[in-house]
Structure formats: C-alpha cells, structure tokens
Design a protein around this motif. Structure first.
Motif, PDB file in Angstrom:
ATOM      1  N   THR A   3      45.533  37.029  48.954  1.00 44.94           N
ATOM      2  CA  THR A   3      44.124  37.390  48.732  1.00 44.94           C
ATOM      3  C   THR A   3      43.839  37.446  47.234  1.00 44.94           C
ATOM      4  N   GLY A  32      38.737  38.942  45.175  1.00 42.89           N
ATOM      5  CA  GLY A  32      38.050  40.131  44.670  1.00 42.89           C
ATOM      6  C   GLY A  32      37.473  39.906  43.282  1.00 42.89           C
ATOM      7  N   THR A  64      42.832  32.989  49.178  1.00 39.68           N
ATOM      8  CA  THR A  64      41.390  33.255  49.275  1.00 39.68           C
ATOM      9  C   THR A  64      40.833  33.354  47.855  1.00 39.68           C
ATOM     10  N   GLY A  94      36.713  33.423  50.094  1.00 40.01           N
ATOM     11  CA  GLY A  94      36.841  34.732  50.725  1.00 40.01           C
ATOM     12  C   GLY A  94      35.487  35.263  51.173  1.00 40.01           C
ATOM     13  N   THR A 153      34.419  41.459  51.802  1.00 42.47           N
ATOM     14  CA  THR A 153      35.452  42.496  51.713  1.00 42.47           C
ATOM     15  C   THR A 153      36.824  41.832  51.814  1.00 42.47           C
ATOM     16  N   ARG A 154      37.859  42.598  51.454  1.00 41.96           N
ATOM     17  CA  ARG A 154      39.219  42.064  51.606  1.00 41.96           C
ATOM     18  C   ARG A 154      39.468  41.683  53.060  1.00 41.96           C
ATOM     19  N   GLN A 155      39.024  42.540  53.984  1.00 45.04           N
ATOM     20  CA  GLN A 155      39.232  42.242  55.407  1.00 45.04           C
ATOM     21  C   GLN A 155      38.616  40.895  55.788  1.00 45.04           C
ATOM     22  N   SER A 183      37.998  38.419  53.791  1.00 42.11           N
ATOM     23  CA  SER A 183      38.757  37.353  53.126  1.00 42.11           C
ATOM     24  C   SER A 183      40.018  37.014  53.910  1.00 42.11           C
ATOM     25  N   ASP A 187      48.494  40.590  48.296  1.00 37.54           N
ATOM     26  CA  ASP A 187      47.411  40.675  47.311  1.00 37.54           C
ATOM     27  C   ASP A 187      47.838  40.071  45.974  1.00 37.54           C
ATOM     28  N   GLU A 232      31.968  47.242  52.709  1.00 38.82           N
ATOM     29  CA  GLU A 232      33.114  47.825  52.008  1.00 38.82           C
ATOM     30  C   GLU A 232      33.486  49.208  52.550  1.00 38.82           C
ATOM     31  N   THR A 248      41.268  48.607  54.549  1.00 41.72           N
ATOM     32  CA  THR A 248      41.806  48.319  53.209  1.00 41.72           C
ATOM     33  C   THR A 248      43.173  47.659  53.304  1.00 41.72           C
ATOM     34  N   ASP A 249      43.792  47.704  54.471  1.00 39.97           N
ATOM     35  CA  ASP A 249      44.976  46.868  54.683  1.00 39.97           C
ATOM     36  C   ASP A 249      44.994  46.378  56.121  1.00 39.97           C
TER      37      ASP A 249
END
Ligand code: C5P
Length: 243
Positions: free
Chosen positions: A8, A11, A52, A80, A83-85, A87, A106, A196, A201-202
């Motif tokens: 990832t 961000g 991503t 992406g 959010t990270r999720q 992506s 990450d 967000e 977050t993971d």
C-alpha cells in the motif's frame, strides 16, 4: 501456489509535511516504496507485487518500483481508494486463483526485514490463515472514553481501563492471509471502506470482525512505521546500520 504481496502506497502522508505522497519520500536516496518492495522481493517467498498508488501517479510509482534492479518480481500498479482499506481492496481485486497466500504490507514500513516477511508467510503456509507480526508494548496503555476533547482550555480525557500490558502487542505489517479468507473479510467489511473514521486500519481487523482467528508472530523493531519527520530520522539511522 503463489504468494502475492499488496504494497500500500496510496496515502498522502500529510503528517510528514512534504509536497510528495509519503511512499515517494526518499530515505537514503530511494523512495520508501522502493525500500519496502526490495525487502519483499529479497525474502524469496513473494511471487508478485501489486502496488497501490495515489490518483495520477501510476506511471511514477511503476517507474520507481518496476525498474529497480533489486525488485526482480512482476509488478502491477493500481490506483488506491479514499482509505487504506479501499486501497487494499483495489489491490486484492487483482489476486488470481493461484495466489493462495496474500500479504498486505505498508510502504510506510520501508525497512521491514526479509526474515519478517518469511516468518509471516511460513506461519500462513503452516495453516494459520491470518497472521500479523507484533511486538510487546513497553508503555502502559489506557483506554479512554470516546468523544471530542473539551473545547478550549486543557484537553482531558476520561480513562476507562488499563489493559494488562503483558497481553498487548503493537501490530505491524506485512500481514499474511489465506486469500479466500481475506477476500471474504474485505467483502463483509466493504461498507466501511469509504470513510476514514469507519475504515479498518489493518486487514486483520476485518478478519476479526468476521469472527475468524488471527495469530501473532514476533514482529521486528526495524519494521517501524514512518509517520513523522522523527521516524524518518530513526529509519535513516537504521539504514546506515544495515550497510
Ligand atoms: O497513512 P498511514 O501511514 O496510516 O497509511 C498506511 C499505509 O497505507 C501507507 O503505506 C499508505 O500509503 C497506505 N494508504 C493507501 N491508501 C490510502 C491511505 C493509506 O494505500 N487511502
């Protein structure tokens, strides 16, 4: 059977205060995403990489990662999400039927060592379908009441509890999963991906939300996450120590 790593790097990394997305900020002359990709590649247990990237930066990210001589892996780049999720979900959509193990890592943890990557994959291949690296916590951790800090004056928060520190782990990446389980976890949690405040977050958190078991293997201090300028300074020292 193969292992796919989703790296990832989408961000914005605003807390670093640079004009550049965090994954493209350099450490010892190379972008963070390149350091992370090199270590995934040199683990010897990763077969291909999906990176991503922020919107409009596909070509830039592809150039730095795919053309790096130390990243001798097939590399695909995907835009992406918010959010990270989101992506990770975009990256996971590229996993094929042969990718029985999926790692999610990450770019913000550029120095996660190859041995750590191997440890996670080994645990997944041994039958643990969701595996995260974790370190014992040295600070005492308090859980506080939710809610915005008081307006004006000194911000104070009410403590709800002090969990037993011996049972806490600070969790890192790469996290490793049986592909089918990770796909199911992302599908079940898809409604959270857009915002967000709601997003996981993971990835292990999404697996836990399914009620499935997640296992922890020993993490590594070198896998520290770069968030602030200070983290970048620490990583620079660690990199110098490596050489
Ligand atoms: O912002 P933070 O450091 O928590 O992000 C963790 C990782 O997730 C970083 O490598 C970042 O590039 C990635 N990310 C992403 N898509 C987003 C937000 C973060 O790929 N929308």
């Amino acid at each position: 059977m193969t292992t796919l790593a989703i790296l990832t790097a989408a961000g914005s990394g605003t807390r670093l205060g640079r004009d550049l997305p965090k994954a493209l900020v350099t450490l010892g002359g190379f972008p963070l995403v390149v350091h992370a990709a090199r270590r995934l590649a040199s683990s010897g247990v990763v077969d291909s990489l999906v990176v991503t990237c922020p919107a409009g930066l596909d070509a830039a990210v592809r150039d730095v990662v795919a053309q790096d001589p130390h990243v001798a892996l097939p590399v695909r780049v995907v835009e992406g999400g918010a959010t990270r999720q989101a992506s990770v979900a975009a990256g996971l959509a590229l996993a094929g039927p042969d990718d029985d193990v999926v790692l999610v890592h990450d770019a913000a943890r550029p120095l996660a060592p190859p041995q750590l990557v191997r440890r996670v994959v080994e645990a997944v291949r041994a039958g643990h379908r969701a595996v995260v690296p974790g370190l014992p916590v040295t600070d005492t951790v308090k859980r506080v009441a939710a809610g915005p800090p008081a307006a004006g004056g000194l911000a104070v928060e009410r403590v709800l509890e002090t969990p037993d520190r011996a049972l806490l782990r600070a969790v890192q990446t790469p996290q490793g999963f049986d592909r089918g389980l990770l796909v199911r976890a992302h599908a079940a949690g898809a409604a959270r991906a857009g915002a967000e405040g709601l997003a996981a977050t993971d990835d292990a958190g999404l697996v836990e939300a399914l009620g499935e078991t997640v296992h922890v293997v020993a993490g590594d201090a070198a896998a520290l996450k770069i968030t602030t300028e200070r983290d970048l300074l620490v990583a620079t020292l660690l990199l110098e120590e490596e050489s």
